[in-house]
Scaffold this motif. Structure first.
Motif, mmCIF file in Angstrom:
data_model
loop_
_atom_site.group_PDB
_atom_site.id
_atom_site.type_symbol
_atom_site.label_atom_id
_atom_site.label_comp_id
_atom_site.label_asym_id
_atom_site.label_seq_id
_atom_site.Cartn_x
_atom_site.Cartn_y
_atom_site.Cartn_z
ATOM 1 N N SER A 87 -2.103 92.071 69.209
ATOM 2 C CA SER A 87 -2.316 93.245 68.369
ATOM 3 C C SER A 87 -3.747 93.751 68.481
ATOM 4 O O SER A 87 -3.985 94.960 68.629
ATOM 5 C CB SER A 87 -1.987 92.896 66.915
ATOM 6 N N PHE A 88 -4.715 92.841 68.403
ATOM 7 C CA PHE A 88 -6.116 93.239 68.524
ATOM 8 C C PHE A 88 -6.416 93.773 69.929
ATOM 9 O O PHE A 88 -7.177 94.740 70.081
ATOM 10 C CB PHE A 88 -7.038 92.069 68.213
ATOM 11 N N GLU A 89 -5.839 93.172 70.945
ATOM 12 C CA GLU A 89 -6.083 93.646 72.311
ATOM 13 C C GLU A 89 -5.541 95.062 72.492
ATOM 14 O O GLU A 89 -6.220 95.934 73.054
ATOM 15 C CB GLU A 89 -5.439 92.704 73.321
ATOM 16 N N ILE A 90 -4.327 95.304 72.016
ATOM 17 C CA ILE A 90 -3.750 96.650 72.120
ATOM 18 C C ILE A 90 -4.576 97.645 71.305
ATOM 19 O O ILE A 90 -4.872 98.755 71.762
ATOM 20 C CB ILE A 90 -2.283 96.640 71.646
ATOM 21 N N ALA A 91 -4.976 97.237 70.088
ATOM 22 C CA ALA A 91 -5.785 98.120 69.237
ATOM 23 C C ALA A 91 -7.090 98.501 69.931
ATOM 24 O O ALA A 91 -7.482 99.678 69.945
ATOM 25 C CB ALA A 91 -6.077 97.426 67.907
ATOM 26 N N ALA A 92 -7.768 97.518 70.516
ATOM 27 C CA ALA A 92 -9.036 97.783 71.188
ATOM 28 C C ALA A 92 -8.856 98.696 72.397
ATOM 29 O O ALA A 92 -9.646 99.620 72.627
ATOM 30 C CB ALA A 92 -9.686 96.463 71.604
ATOM 31 N N LYS A 93 -7.808 98.460 73.165
ATOM 32 C CA LYS A 93 -7.575 99.268 74.366
ATOM 33 C C LYS A 93 -7.141 100.687 74.011
ATOM 34 O O LYS A 93 -7.473 101.640 74.735
ATOM 35 C CB LYS A 93 -6.535 98.585 75.247
ATOM 36 N N ARG A 94 -6.417 100.854 72.921
ATOM 37 C CA ARG A 94 -6.037 102.207 72.512
ATOM 38 C C ARG A 94 -7.237 103.002 72.002
ATOM 39 O O ARG A 94 -7.197 104.225 71.955
ATOM 40 C CB ARG A 94 -4.924 102.150 71.464
ATOM 41 N N LEU A 95 -8.301 102.297 71.646
ATOM 42 C CA LEU A 95 -9.553 102.959 71.295
ATOM 43 C C LEU A 95 -10.476 103.075 72.507
ATOM 44 O O LEU A 95 -11.650 103.429 72.367
ATOM 45 C CB LEU A 95 -10.247 102.205 70.164
ATOM 46 N N SER A 96 -9.943 102.745 73.697
ATOM 47 C CA SER A 96 -10.628 102.917 74.992
ATOM 48 C C SER A 96 -11.758 101.930 75.236
ATOM 49 O O SER A 96 -12.633 102.160 76.070
ATOM 50 C CB SER A 96 -11.160 104.361 75.144
ATOM 51 N N SER A 97 -11.770 100.807 74.521
ATOM 52 C CA SER A 97 -12.824 99.809 74.749
ATOM 53 C C SER A 97 -12.489 98.932 75.948
ATOM 54 O O SER A 97 -11.367 98.942 76.462
ATOM 55 C CB SER A 97 -12.976 98.925 73.516
ATOM 56 N N ASP A 98 -13.491 98.169 76.374
ATOM 57 C CA ASP A 98 -13.276 97.118 77.375
ATOM 58 C C ASP A 98 -12.924 95.851 76.605
ATOM 59 O O ASP A 98 -13.794 95.214 76.009
ATOM 60 C CB ASP A 98 -14.534 96.911 78.218
ATOM 61 N N ALA A 99 -11.650 95.517 76.578
ATOM 62 C CA ALA A 99 -11.170 94.390 75.780
ATOM 63 C C ALA A 99 -10.969 93.170 76.665
ATOM 64 O O ALA A 99 -10.264 93.227 77.675
ATOM 65 C CB ALA A 99 -9.868 94.761 75.079
ATOM 66 N N ILE A 100 -11.595 92.064 76.272
ATOM 67 C CA ILE A 100 -11.557 90.824 77.050
ATOM 68 C C ILE A 100 -10.948 89.723 76.195
ATOM 69 O O ILE A 100 -11.315 89.558 75.021
ATOM 70 C CB ILE A 100 -12.982 90.379 77.482
ATOM 71 N N ASN A 101 -10.044 88.948 76.771
ATOM 72 C CA ASN A 101 -9.465 87.799 76.074
ATOM 73 C C ASN A 101 -10.175 86.520 76.477
ATOM 74 O O ASN A 101 -10.323 86.227 77.668
ATOM 75 C CB ASN A 101 -7.972 87.667 76.381
ATOM 76 N N PHE A 102 -10.609 85.766 75.471
ATOM 77 C CA PHE A 102 -11.271 84.480 75.684
ATOM 78 C C PHE A 102 -10.487 83.423 74.920
ATOM 79 O O PHE A 102 -10.199 83.590 73.736
ATOM 80 C CB PHE A 102 -12.703 84.550 75.163
ATOM 81 N N THR A 103 -10.110 82.358 75.587
ATOM 82 C CA THR A 103 -9.394 81.267 74.925
ATOM 83 C C THR A 103 -10.149 79.961 75.108
ATOM 84 O O THR A 103 -10.687 79.680 76.186
ATOM 85 C CB THR A 103 -7.968 81.109 75.477
ATOM 86 N N ALA A 104 -10.179 79.170 74.056
ATOM 87 C CA ALA A 104 -10.960 77.932 74.068
ATOM 88 C C ALA A 104 -10.457 76.945 75.108
ATOM 89 O O ALA A 104 -11.240 76.173 75.677
ATOM 90 C CB ALA A 104 -10.941 77.293 72.686
ATOM 91 N N SER A 105 -9.150 76.954 75.387
ATOM 92 C CA SER A 105 -8.587 75.978 76.325
ATOM 93 C C SER A 105 -9.139 76.147 77.735
ATOM 94 O O SER A 105 -9.125 75.209 78.533
ATOM 95 C CB SER A 105 -7.060 76.094 76.350
ATOM 96 N N ASN A 106 -9.641 77.350 78.039
ATOM 97 C CA ASN A 106 -10.201 77.602 79.366
ATOM 98 C C ASN A 106 -11.713 77.776 79.338
ATOM 99 O O ASN A 106 -12.299 78.333 80.261
ATOM 100 C CB ASN A 106 -9.569 78.883 79.952
ATOM 101 N N SER A 107 -12.341 77.301 78.260
ATOM 102 C CA SER A 107 -13.766 77.572 78.076
ATOM 103 C C SER A 107 -14.610 76.313 78.166
ATOM 104 O O SER A 107 -14.103 75.189 78.237
ATOM 105 C CB SER A 107 -13.991 78.217 76.702
ATOM 106 N N SER A 108 -15.922 76.526 78.101
ATOM 107 C CA SER A 108 -16.865 75.406 78.158
ATOM 108 C C SER A 108 -16.912 74.600 76.869
ATOM 109 O O SER A 108 -17.588 73.568 76.813
ATOM 110 C CB SER A 108 -18.272 75.929 78.485
#
Length: 310
Positions: free
Chosen positions: A62-83
């Protein structure tokens, strides 16, 4: 007076005017989302990072779609793939992402208070997408939007919240916001899931019939097994369904124009039977999901303008 903070951490921080500001703007964005061209240029060039240290489907999407509909650069970050899996601290992780000129963090974390902890240590906007057992403010706001859409007003409304109240951040955010708006709130659930709920000052129901009767909206909650510290909150699924689940039979005690809400995911046949969840006359579950995008677009709009002093 309009909401003026760069962060949205808790519905406790919202006045009645703040809530109406968000809901009125969300109405405009819902209308935009019904158009063929579902785009606003508002956040063009703005970087929004979904920082999810805990699993999510609806909220993150929902947040990703909301951000993209406002034309932002939306990036997904998940802890399982992080440092963080290599021992990096939460703040070090945020600071590293912040240094890439991140404007807005959408943050979900298993620790209560994590969103406020980060917000006080970054100049970027922080929107709380759920922190432990503490709060989930955007879920409460989309619930309120859905209720207002049905009834046209919050005056003289009664809302029942049923299920795992003790571990539910959705319940807390809804209680705080609804009390601000003057909505009567009733609570009910298994005794083990109602610990310390008297502090909210809500009506505590003695059984399911009392919880259902006289309510305009009923919010059913999922059992939060991941937050119950391996305790056994009820004897069996069958017994939970019998005494605390919502079925067509239970609905005979409800008002004729009642609506049913659920933050998802649904455990069918546990807290909510399919004959209720899938009944379009009373179930607003899919409407909640649709409304969530519009509400989150409104929140992104407001906090970013506050950050930039617009």
């Amino acid at each position: 007076m309009a909401y003026s903070k760069k962060d949205l951490i808790s519905t406790k921080d919202l006045t009645t005017e703040d809530i109406y500001q968000i809901l009125n703007l969300a109405k405009d964005y819902k209308n935009l989302n019904l158009q063929n061209e579902k785009k606003s240029p508002l956040l063009k060039g703005v970087t929004v990072v979904n920082s999810f240290f805990e699993n999510s489907t609806r909220t993150r999407t929902s947040f990703e779609i909301a951000a993209k509909r406002l034309s932002s650069d939306a990036i997904n970050f998940t802890a399982s793939n992080s440092s963080t899996n290599k021992g990096e601290t939460l703040i070090d992780t945020i600071k590293n992402i912040e240094s890439m000129q991140t404007d807005i963090f959408i943050m979900r974390h298993s620790s209560s208070g994590a969103a406020q902890f980060v917000a006080s240590r970054t100049p970027s906007c922080v929107i709380n997408a759920g922190d432990g057992c503490n709060e989930h403010p955007t879920q409460a706001l989309l619930d309120l939007f859905t209720i207002h859409e049905k009834f046209g007003s919050f005056n003289n409304l009664t809302v029942s919240i049923i299920g795992d109240i003790a571990h539910s951040r959705v319940a807390r955010s809804n209680i705080y916001a609804m009390q601000t708006l003057g909505i009567k709130v009733k609570l009910f659930g298994p005794p083990q899931m109602m610990q310390y709920t008297k502090v909210f000052g809500c009506e505590i129901c003695k059984d399911m019939d009392e919880a259902v009767s006289g309510s305009d909206a009923i919010i059913m909650l999922r059992i939060q097994l991941e937050r119950s510290d391996d305790e056994t909150p009820f004897p069996s699924i069958r017994e939970y369904c019998r005494y605390f689940g919502l079925s067509k039979t239970r609905m005979q005690k409800a008002k004729e124009n009642v609506i049913i809400l659920h933050p998802g995911p649904i455990n069918r046949g546990v807290e909510l039977n399919s004959d209720v969840a899938d009944d379009p006359r009373i179930s607003t579950i899919l409407s909640q999901v649709e409304n969530g995008v519009a509400v989150r677009m409104a929140i992104l709009d407001i906090v970013y303008k506050n950050l930039k002093g617009l």
